[in-house]
Write an enzyme that holds these catalytic residues in place. Sequence first.
Site, PDB file in Angstrom:
ATOM      1  NE  ARG A   6       0.735  -7.153 -20.366  1.00  0.00           N
ATOM      2  CZ  ARG A   6       0.027  -8.092 -20.991  1.00  0.00           C
ATOM      3  NH1 ARG A   6       0.603  -8.891 -21.861  1.00  0.00           N
ATOM      4  NH2 ARG A   6      -1.260  -8.255 -20.740  1.00  0.00           N
TER       5      ARG A   6
ATOM      6  CG  LEU B 149       5.565   2.958  -7.671  1.00  0.00           C
ATOM      7  CD1 LEU B 149       6.158   3.072  -9.068  1.00  0.00           C
ATOM      8  CD2 LEU B 149       6.478   3.669  -6.652  1.00  0.00           C
TER       9      LEU B 149
ATOM     10  CB  THR C 154      -1.046   0.013   1.145  1.00  0.00           C
ATOM     11  OG1 THR C 154      -0.431  -0.490   2.338  1.00  0.00           O
ATOM     12  CG2 THR C 154      -2.254  -0.822   0.797  1.00  0.00           C
TER      13      THR C 154
ATOM     14  CB  ALA D 198     -12.187   5.860 -33.478  1.00  0.00           C
ATOM     15  NE  ARG D 199     -20.038   6.263 -30.540  1.00  0.00           N
ATOM     16  CZ  ARG D 199     -21.091   6.400 -29.743  1.00  0.00           C
ATOM     17  NH1 ARG D 199     -20.955   6.359 -28.435  1.00  0.00           N
ATOM     18  NH2 ARG D 199     -22.283   6.602 -30.255  1.00  0.00           N
TER      19      ARG D 199
ATOM     20  NE  ARG E  58     -15.722   2.879 -33.425  1.00  0.00           N
ATOM     21  CZ  ARG E  58     -15.756   3.095 -32.127  1.00  0.00           C
ATOM     22  NH1 ARG E  58     -14.695   3.567 -31.512  1.00  0.00           N
ATOM     23  NH2 ARG E  58     -16.834   2.875 -31.428  1.00  0.00           N
TER      24      ARG E  58
ATOM     25  CD  GLN F 222      -0.306  -8.320 -26.047  1.00  0.00           C
ATOM     26  OE1 GLN F 222       0.667  -7.626 -25.795  1.00  0.00           O
ATOM     27  NE2 GLN F 222      -0.204  -9.512 -26.589  1.00  0.00           N
ATOM     28  CD1 TRP F 223      -2.058  -0.360 -20.947  1.00  0.00           C
ATOM     29  CD2 TRP F 223      -0.323  -0.193 -22.339  1.00  0.00           C
ATOM     30  NE1 TRP F 223      -1.232   0.632 -20.480  1.00  0.00           N
ATOM     31  CE2 TRP F 223      -0.167   0.748 -21.315  1.00  0.00           C
ATOM     32  CE3 TRP F 223       0.627  -0.265 -23.348  1.00  0.00           C
ATOM     33  CZ2 TRP F 223       0.912   1.613 -21.252  1.00  0.00           C
ATOM     34  CZ3 TRP F 223       1.713   0.598 -23.295  1.00  0.00           C
ATOM     35  CH2 TRP F 223       1.857   1.514 -22.248  1.00  0.00           C
ATOM     36  CB  ILE F 224      -7.348  -2.356 -22.370  1.00  0.00           C
ATOM     37  CG1 ILE F 224      -8.467  -1.507 -21.762  1.00  0.00           C
ATOM     38  CG2 ILE F 224      -7.912  -3.633 -22.959  1.00  0.00           C
ATOM     39  CD1 ILE F 224      -8.088  -0.089 -21.495  1.00  0.00           C
TER      40      ILE F 224
HETATM   41  C1  LIG Z   1       2.590 -13.267 -21.142  1.00  0.00           C
HETATM   42  C2  LIG Z   1       1.118 -13.035 -20.993  1.00  0.00           C
HETATM   43  C3  LIG Z   1       0.210 -13.825 -21.699  1.00  0.00           C
HETATM   44  C4  LIG Z   1      -1.161 -13.617 -21.553  1.00  0.00           C
HETATM   45  N1  LIG Z   1      -2.042 -14.386 -22.280  1.00  0.00           N
HETATM   46  C5  LIG Z   1      -3.382 -14.173 -22.177  1.00  0.00           C
HETATM   47  C6  LIG Z   1      -4.315 -14.936 -22.931  1.00  0.00           C
HETATM   48  O1  LIG Z   1      -3.967 -15.825 -23.680  1.00  0.00           O
HETATM   49  N2  LIG Z   1      -5.649 -14.655 -22.800  1.00  0.00           N
HETATM   50  C7  LIG Z   1      -6.106 -13.694 -21.947  1.00  0.00           C
HETATM   51  O2  LIG Z   1      -7.310 -13.477 -21.855  1.00  0.00           O
HETATM   52  N3  LIG Z   1      -5.233 -12.938 -21.225  1.00  0.00           N
HETATM   53  C8  LIG Z   1      -3.899 -13.152 -21.313  1.00  0.00           C
HETATM   54  N4  LIG Z   1      -3.038 -12.376 -20.579  1.00  0.00           N
HETATM   55  C9  LIG Z   1      -3.574 -11.322 -19.715  1.00  0.00           C
HETATM   56  C10 LIG Z   1      -3.538 -11.742 -18.227  1.00  0.00           C
HETATM   57  O3  LIG Z   1      -4.334 -12.876 -17.987  1.00  0.00           O
HETATM   58  C11 LIG Z   1      -4.000 -10.573 -17.360  1.00  0.00           C
HETATM   59  O4  LIG Z   1      -5.331 -10.274 -17.696  1.00  0.00           O
HETATM   60  C12 LIG Z   1      -3.171  -9.326 -17.545  1.00  0.00           C
HETATM   61  O5  LIG Z   1      -1.808  -9.638 -17.489  1.00  0.00           O
HETATM   62  C13 LIG Z   1      -3.503  -8.299 -16.454  1.00  0.00           C
HETATM   63  O6  LIG Z   1      -3.021  -8.794 -15.229  1.00  0.00           O
HETATM   64  P1  LIG Z   1      -3.759  -8.498 -13.850  1.00  0.00           P
HETATM   65  O7  LIG Z   1      -5.173  -8.973 -13.896  1.00  0.00           O
HETATM   66  O8  LIG Z   1      -2.904  -9.092 -12.775  1.00  0.00           O
HETATM   67  O9  LIG Z   1      -3.664  -6.901 -13.809  1.00  0.00           O
HETATM   68  P2  LIG Z   1      -4.704  -5.848 -13.230  1.00  0.00           P
HETATM   69  O10 LIG Z   1      -6.000  -5.932 -13.956  1.00  0.00           O
HETATM   70  O11 LIG Z   1      -4.005  -4.518 -13.237  1.00  0.00           O
HETATM   71  O12 LIG Z   1      -4.944  -6.290 -11.768  1.00  0.00           O
HETATM   72  C14 LIG Z   1      -3.894  -6.209 -10.794  1.00  0.00           C
HETATM   73  C15 LIG Z   1      -4.266  -7.131  -9.669  1.00  0.00           C
HETATM   74  O13 LIG Z   1      -5.465  -6.635  -9.067  1.00  0.00           O
HETATM   75  C16 LIG Z   1      -6.289  -7.724  -8.690  1.00  0.00           C
HETATM   76  N5  LIG Z   1      -7.558  -7.613  -9.416  1.00  0.00           N
HETATM   77  C17 LIG Z   1      -7.884  -6.693 -10.353  1.00  0.00           C
HETATM   78  N6  LIG Z   1      -9.137  -6.860 -10.758  1.00  0.00           N
HETATM   79  C18 LIG Z   1      -9.622  -7.927 -10.073  1.00  0.00           C
HETATM   80  C19 LIG Z   1     -10.869  -8.596 -10.052  1.00  0.00           C
HETATM   81  N7  LIG Z   1     -11.894  -8.205 -10.783  1.00  0.00           N
HETATM   82  N8  LIG Z   1     -10.987  -9.652  -9.235  1.00  0.00           N
HETATM   83  C20 LIG Z   1      -9.981 -10.062  -8.461  1.00  0.00           C
HETATM   84  N9  LIG Z   1      -8.768  -9.466  -8.419  1.00  0.00           N
HETATM   85  C21 LIG Z   1      -8.598  -8.406  -9.220  1.00  0.00           C
HETATM   86  C22 LIG Z   1      -5.529  -8.990  -9.027  1.00  0.00           C
HETATM   87  O14 LIG Z   1      -4.776  -9.379  -7.907  1.00  0.00           O
HETATM   88  C23 LIG Z   1      -4.595  -8.554 -10.109  1.00  0.00           C
HETATM   89  O15 LIG Z   1      -3.428  -9.344 -10.223  1.00  0.00           O
HETATM   90  C24 LIG Z   1      -1.648 -12.587 -20.699  1.00  0.00           C
HETATM   91  C25 LIG Z   1      -0.729 -11.808 -19.990  1.00  0.00           C
HETATM   92  C26 LIG Z   1       0.635 -12.006 -20.129  1.00  0.00           C
HETATM   93  C27 LIG Z   1       1.581 -11.139 -19.365  1.00  0.00           C
END
Ligand SMILES: Cc1cc2nc3c(=O)[nH]c(=O)nc-3n(C[C@H](O)[C@H](O)[C@H](O)COP(=O)(O)OP(=O)(O)OC[C@H]3O[C@@H](n4cnc5c(N)ncnc54)[C@H](O)[C@@H]3O)c2cc1C
Length: 310
Positions: A231, A221, A89, A123-124, A204, A109-111
């Site tokens: 990433r 952070l 925290t 883009a609307r 689009r 991927q980013w989103i």
């Molecule tokens: C190498 C690689 C390959 C991947 N391949 C795939 C793929 O094939 N298909 C696919 O769909 N995705 C894929 N992903 C995406 C991956 O599954 C994650 O969705 C993405 O990396 C975001 O991670 P995150 O959920 O930890 O991040 P964030 O969304 O930023 O969340 C950060 C942390 O907050 C907590 N959190 C956030 N929201 C919730 C929630 N609603 N419930 C519980 N805890 C939550 C979790 O602890 C999470 O780790 C890939 C990612 C990587 C890096």
Amino acid sequence: MPLTESQLADISAQREAAVTTRRPTVAALEDRLFTAIPLLDHGFVRVIDYMGDDGAIVQAARVSYGRGTKRVSEDAGLIRYLMRHRHSTPFEMCEIKFHVKLPIFVARQWIRHRTANVNEYSARYSVLDREFYIPAPEQLAAQSDVNRQGRGSVLAGAEAAEVLALLRADAATCYDHYAHMLNEDAEGAPADPHRQGLARELARMNLTLNAYTQWYWKIDLHNLLHFCSLRADAHAQYEIRVYADAILDIVRAWVPAAHAAFLDYRLGAATFSAGMLAVLKRMLSGETVPQESSGLSKREWTEMMSFLDR
Ligand SMILES: Cc1cc2nc3c(=O)[nH]c(=O)nc-3n(C[C@H](O)[C@H](O)[C@H](O)COP(=O)(O)OP(=O)(O)OC[C@H]3O[C@@H](n4cnc5c(N)ncnc54)[C@H](O)[C@@H]3O)c2cc1C
């Protein structure tokens, strides 16, 4: 560089305006504020704003009245302790806001990183620029034989030339059709007065995934470092990794102690399962442990051996 003269003038005007503040600022990040770091062929990342510094992490951890800082080495030690023990925290007390221009397939991927605030170029409402990501020849790789989500050797010769030509031609054709359907000239007036033109929100859909989009992206952070750990990792796709690498370099300038702790305890660290740890202990006691009797699957075994450079 994908910025127009007027965009560069806006950035320059913002950089010239200075205010005094009682809030902590970081000189190394102030130096970089608003400046776009070019990435891929038309993308960039730039810092729009930030809050906090290494001192803010320490201040929050100690819940102190003043800046909370003691000696720099003590602060760095505390930050390392917090990172090591996942006391996360205090890292959430620092925030940063980026402006990112990126191909749509990278944005998808980013989103997936949900713990950020995003506002994307509409883009609307607006017409997207005629810019597409075309990989540099050294990034034009074949499908990996060993990793279904990875790349193998680089394409060469006629095959590489054909792929590049197809990518360029398809993106250009789709954009041409997008522009045709919109039926707008540079000022937004009908290009052909006899046609109505299709709504931007519909036209689009014809764009290719290598078209560029833009967004403002704000994150704390702790979650930013989580993004970077996934990433900026070697398993991440090159096209998102370049952004994560650039962001990590910004983090280094912004919060050097947190950055150093992150490299040590996250990015450069490895997690051993209980099974791996048991195998490691057997190896350290001089036993020769074959994979078959290790209790680890082949995949886990390979991962562990790669951690150990074996
Ligand atoms: C190498 C690689 C390959 C991947 N391949 C795939 C793929 O094939 N298909 C696919 O769909 N995705 C894929 N992903 C995406 C991956 O599954 C994650 O969705 C993405 O990396 C975001 O991670 P995150 O959920 O930890 O991040 P964030 O969304 O930023 O969340 C950060 C942390 O907050 C907590 N959190 C956030 N929201 C919730 C929630 N609603 N419930 C519980 N805890 C939550 C979790 O602890 C999470 O780790 C890939 C990612 C990587 C890096």
